[in-house]
Design an enzyme around this catalytic site. Structure first.
Site, mmCIF file in Angstrom:
data_model
loop_
_atom_site.group_PDB
_atom_site.id
_atom_site.type_symbol
_atom_site.label_atom_id
_atom_site.label_comp_id
_atom_site.label_asym_id
_atom_site.label_seq_id
_atom_site.Cartn_x
_atom_site.Cartn_y
_atom_site.Cartn_z
ATOM 1 N N TRP A 37 -10.240 1.098 -6.380
ATOM 2 C CA TRP A 37 -9.337 2.231 -5.444
ATOM 3 C C TRP A 37 -7.464 1.900 -5.494
ATOM 4 C CZ3 TRP A 37 -6.102 1.399 -1.290
ATOM 5 C CH2 TRP A 37 -6.652 -0.207 -0.130
ATOM 6 N N SER B 228 0.587 -1.628 0.334
ATOM 7 C CA SER B 228 0.453 0.125 -0.425
ATOM 8 C C SER B 228 0.845 1.114 -0.130
ATOM 9 C CB SER B 228 -0.873 0.000 1.274
ATOM 10 O OG SER B 228 -2.625 0.558 1.319
ATOM 11 N N HIS C 84 -6.773 -6.802 0.315
ATOM 12 C CA HIS C 84 -5.557 -5.441 0.218
ATOM 13 C C HIS C 84 -5.085 -5.246 1.319
ATOM 14 C CE1 HIS C 84 -3.404 -2.116 -0.611
ATOM 15 N NE2 HIS C 84 -3.548 -1.398 0.681
#
Ligand SMILES: *[C@@H]1O[C@H](CO)[C@@H](O)[C@H](O)[C@H]1NC(C)=O
Ligand SMILES: *[C@@H]1O[C@H](CO)[C@@H](O)[C@H](O)[C@H]1NC(C)=O
Length: 390
Positions: free
Chosen positions: A300, A202, A336
């Site tokens: 996203w 991330s 994620h």
């Protein structure tokens, strides 16, 4: 400063050095012309073509300078003094510069057996399985530069001043360089400094990619699910106007966040004016190893943008005739930063080749499980040819 729709002048006080041995340098005033496609890796800012590997080395330096001036902020040169020591599993890094000093620590997890071991430096912890035989060095990057919301917080800014014009990603890359400096000075270090990787997931994957781009002592860069500002290209993301659910920090536009140079916010939704895009950030890692581990199904994380952007980056590796030194592995159906077992063989191949020295490892990996590669149309984004650089 005059802001036009198709061009913008950037005045910088800095007198910038010519690139060593390259016989070229960027003007202090850049003229940025709107370009809706991904900028050509093989053309210098002044239009001169890149035709050899020597040219590419110079073009790479130009790209480095453009990224620092516009997006990443300034990477300071090596500080006056960096010292390391290991006590138990803790590496202590002491840095002094211009009368100021900071100390930060990293945690070293050694595999069984006797070293020296290859190692992967992990920003903020790791979300890939620790590869057997490889040490993991956990870097608490937020201690060196705060993720926000304010700028200028963290030990990097204690050393250089709170208004030093670097974004957090650059400060994190600086911290990784200091960890390597420290290991170089540590007597009987258990780490093989010729076999260093970097990873993060991330926002920390953005940091890992920037560290791989800026620090040539890293031989394998593994950004995991980095999204926009990482392996995604600003232009492709903007065009797709990805507006899915975002975690709170992921404000849109993200160009204003402390990750980037204080002045980068002006390019939010004006990405066409950038003289680069993130295919060129990834290309800075070449010829060293780069495995982009990605998610194909969280909007996203801009998977379409990452896939197209990294395919474009791979063209630089192709031009250098080392296409297999860079891979893209994109898989969905997991949370994620949760590493799916279906990507294990891709990770193993890159670790084998770059950290274990197995030159025969098959790293020919460019794959997504998204049907039809999201309908990605290369001709929309790439209007340049890929030369073979002699
Ligand atoms: C940079 O551009 C500005 C605005 O056009 C101009 O006033 C200035 O003289 C230029 N500086 C240099 C060093 O060319
Ligand atoms: C490497 O892997 C790719 C993808 O699985 C495959 O197409 C290729 O044939 C393999 N190359 C070798 C030399 O085994």
């Amino acid at each position: 400063m005059t802001l036009g729709l198709t061009s913008v002048w950037i005045s910088l006080m800095l007198a910038l050095p010519a690139f060593a041995g390259c016989g070229t340098s960027l003007p202090s005033n850049l003229t940025l012309r709107s370009n809706p496609r991904l900028p050509d890796p093989f053309a210098f800012y002044d239009g001169t073509r890149v035709t050899s590997q020597t040219d590419w080395a110079c073009r790479r330096e130009e790209i480095n300078e453009l990224f620092q001036r516009i997006e990443l902020g300034t990477l300071p040169p090596k500080p006056e003094s960096v010292k390391g020591s290991i006590t138990g599993s803790t590496l202590t890094v002491d840095v002094s510069h211009a009368g100021k000093s900071i100390t930060f620590a990293a945690s070293i997890q050694l595999p069984p057996g006797s070293g020296p071991f290859p190692a992967i430096i992990a920003l903020g912890g790791y979300s890939i399985p620790a590869p057997p035989g490889v040490a993991m060095i956990i870097f608490n990057n937020d201690d060196v530069a705060s993720n926000g919301p304010s700028r200028g917080l963290g030990k990097f800014f204690t050393l250089y001043g709170s208004s030093y014009p670097a974004g957090a990603l650059t400060a994190w890359a600086w911290g990784i360089s200091r960890i390597i400096d420290a290991l170089e000075t540590t007597p009987s270090s258990p780490i093989d400094l010729s076999k260093l990787g970097v990873t993060g997931c991330s926002r920390n994957a953005r940091g890992a990619l920037v560290a791989g781009a800026l620090e040539p002592r890293i031989v394998l860069t593994i950004p995991q699910e980095s999204g926009n500002g990482g392996a995604g290209c600003w232009r492709i993301s903007d065009a797709q106007q990805i507006i899915g659910p975002r975690p709170p920090v992921e404000v849109d536009p993200i160009q204003t966040l402390p990750w980037f140079s204080p002045s980068f916010g002006q390019y939010a939704r004006r990405s066409n004016e950038l003289p680069f895009d993130h295919h060129l950030l990834a290309a800075m890692v070449a010829p060293r190893g780069l495995l982009v581990i990605d998610h194909s199904a969280i909007d996203w994380l801009v998977p379409q943008s990452v896939f197209g952007c990294m395919k474009a980056a791979n063209k630089v590796y192709q031009a250098l005739r080392i296409a297999d030194n860079m891979g893209i592995s994109q898989v969905g159906a997991h949370n994620h930063c949760q590493f799916p077992s279906s990507q294990q063989s891709d990770l193993d191949a890159f670790v084998d080749k770059f950290l274990r020295g197995n030159v025969n490892a098959n790293t020919s990996i460019i794959r997504t499980d998204s049907p039809n590669n999201f309908g990605y149309s290369e001709s929309q984004w790439v209007d340049w040819a890929t030369p073979t650089l002699s």
